[in-house]
Design an enzyme around this catalytic site. Structure first.
Site, PDB file in Angstrom:
ATOM      1  N   GLU A  46       1.928   5.005 -45.496  1.00  0.00           N
ATOM      2  CA  GLU A  46       1.866   3.792 -46.306  1.00  0.00           C
ATOM      3  C   GLU A  46       2.806   3.928 -47.505  1.00  0.00           C
ATOM      4  O   GLU A  46       2.504   4.622 -48.466  1.00  0.00           O
ATOM      5  CB  GLU A  46       0.434   3.533 -46.784  1.00  0.00           C
ATOM      6  CG  GLU A  46       0.318   2.323 -47.694  1.00  0.00           C
ATOM      7  CD  GLU A  46      -1.031   2.197 -48.379  1.00  0.00           C
ATOM      8  OE1 GLU A  46      -1.105   1.498 -49.409  1.00  0.00           O
ATOM      9  OE2 GLU A  46      -2.011   2.809 -47.902  1.00  0.00           O
ATOM     10  N   ARG A  50       5.712  -0.856 -54.729  1.00  0.00           N
ATOM     11  CA  ARG A  50       5.561  -0.768 -56.183  1.00  0.00           C
ATOM     12  C   ARG A  50       6.856  -0.407 -56.890  1.00  0.00           C
ATOM     13  O   ARG A  50       6.885  -0.326 -58.113  1.00  0.00           O
ATOM     14  CB  ARG A  50       4.488   0.286 -56.536  1.00  0.00           C
ATOM     15  CG  ARG A  50       3.115  -0.018 -55.972  1.00  0.00           C
ATOM     16  CD  ARG A  50       2.123   1.053 -56.356  1.00  0.00           C
ATOM     17  NE  ARG A  50       0.863   0.917 -55.634  1.00  0.00           N
ATOM     18  CZ  ARG A  50      -0.144   1.763 -55.726  1.00  0.00           C
ATOM     19  NH1 ARG A  50      -0.047   2.815 -56.529  1.00  0.00           N
ATOM     20  NH2 ARG A  50      -1.252   1.572 -55.027  1.00  0.00           N
ATOM     21  N   LYS A 134      -9.918  -1.936 -46.059  1.00  0.00           N
ATOM     22  CA  LYS A 134      -9.675  -0.950 -47.113  1.00  0.00           C
ATOM     23  C   LYS A 134     -10.669  -1.208 -48.249  1.00  0.00           C
ATOM     24  O   LYS A 134     -10.746  -2.336 -48.760  1.00  0.00           O
ATOM     25  CB  LYS A 134      -8.235  -1.106 -47.612  1.00  0.00           C
ATOM     26  CG  LYS A 134      -7.899  -0.358 -48.900  1.00  0.00           C
ATOM     27  CD  LYS A 134      -6.478  -0.709 -49.333  1.00  0.00           C
ATOM     28  CE  LYS A 134      -6.163  -0.170 -50.705  1.00  0.00           C
ATOM     29  NZ  LYS A 134      -4.777  -0.496 -51.123  1.00  0.00           N
TER      30      LYS A 134
END
Length: 214
Positions: A46, A50, A134
């Site tokens: 993952e 960002r 999640k």
């Protein structure tokens, strides 16, 4: 028409006990880091959206590390989903959930792990067909105790707790019957990236693979 994803969310979650949550600031780090994780037994990666370099890093990994499966983290919009898919991502992870985001990921052929922190959010995701979720931010939102409580009413949901998960508490999460894996940033420490310490990242991946599921 929705595009079928190459991996289901459950397949992504069950591939290894830990999905690494990766923040990359330098494209030059992407490929050797991915190779180190794969060598250590972790292939579902993952890469979070960002940093400005995130998409280029995903593209490099997708092209040069065929054994890795690139995922995009911090996916919040249809534009994010499209950009991630174009960069070679095969799955997406979001900090929260909206129906529009779920449909956008389906349209792009991305399996989605939607972020939830409340019962209402779980129910909204389930209404749209999502049963692999999640739990984020895991420790701040109630930790293992919250997941235990959800095991009754949401007996048909599997979770990937992320946020505050560490090597010290990962096993407590993984011992729960409704947890399929955890997400953790400790596999790719910022100092290891800065130093190009790929053997350390490989070793952290090997240790993560030894964490036991119930």
């Amino acid at each position: 028409m929705a595009v079928n994803a190459p991996f289901t969310a459950l397949q992504v979650m069950q591939d290894a006990p830990v999905i690494p949550v990766i923040v990359l600031n330098d494209v030059a780090h992407a490929v050797p880091m991915a190779r180190a994780l794969v060598a250590g037994g972790i292939r579902m990666l993952e890469v979070t959206l960002r940093t400005p370099q995130a998409l280029a890093c995903m593209e490099a990994i997708a092209k040069e590390v065929p054994d890795a499966v690139v995922g995009a983290g911090t996916v919040r919009s249809a534009a994010d989903a499209k950009a991630a898919a174009n960069a070679g991502a095969k799955f997406a992870v979001s900090p929260g959930y909206t129906s529009a985001l779920g449909q956008a990921c389906r349209d792009q052929g991305l399996s989605l792990l939607p972020g939830v922190a409340t019962g209402s959010e779980i129910m909204m995701a389930q209404e749209d067909g999502y049963t692999e979720l999640k739990f984020f931010p895991a420790m701040q939102a109630g930790g293992p105790a919250m997941l235990k409580a959800w095991g009754g009413p949401f007996f048909d949901v599997r979770f990937c707790p992320t946020g505050g998960v560490t090597p010290q508490n990962a096993s407590e999460f993984l011992s729960l019957s409704n947890v399929a894996c955890v997400g953790g940033s400790w596999l790719v420490p910022a100092d290891a990236l800065a130093q190009g310490d790929w053997p350390r990242i490989e070793q952290l991946a090997r240790e993560a693979c030894q964490l036991k599921l119930r």
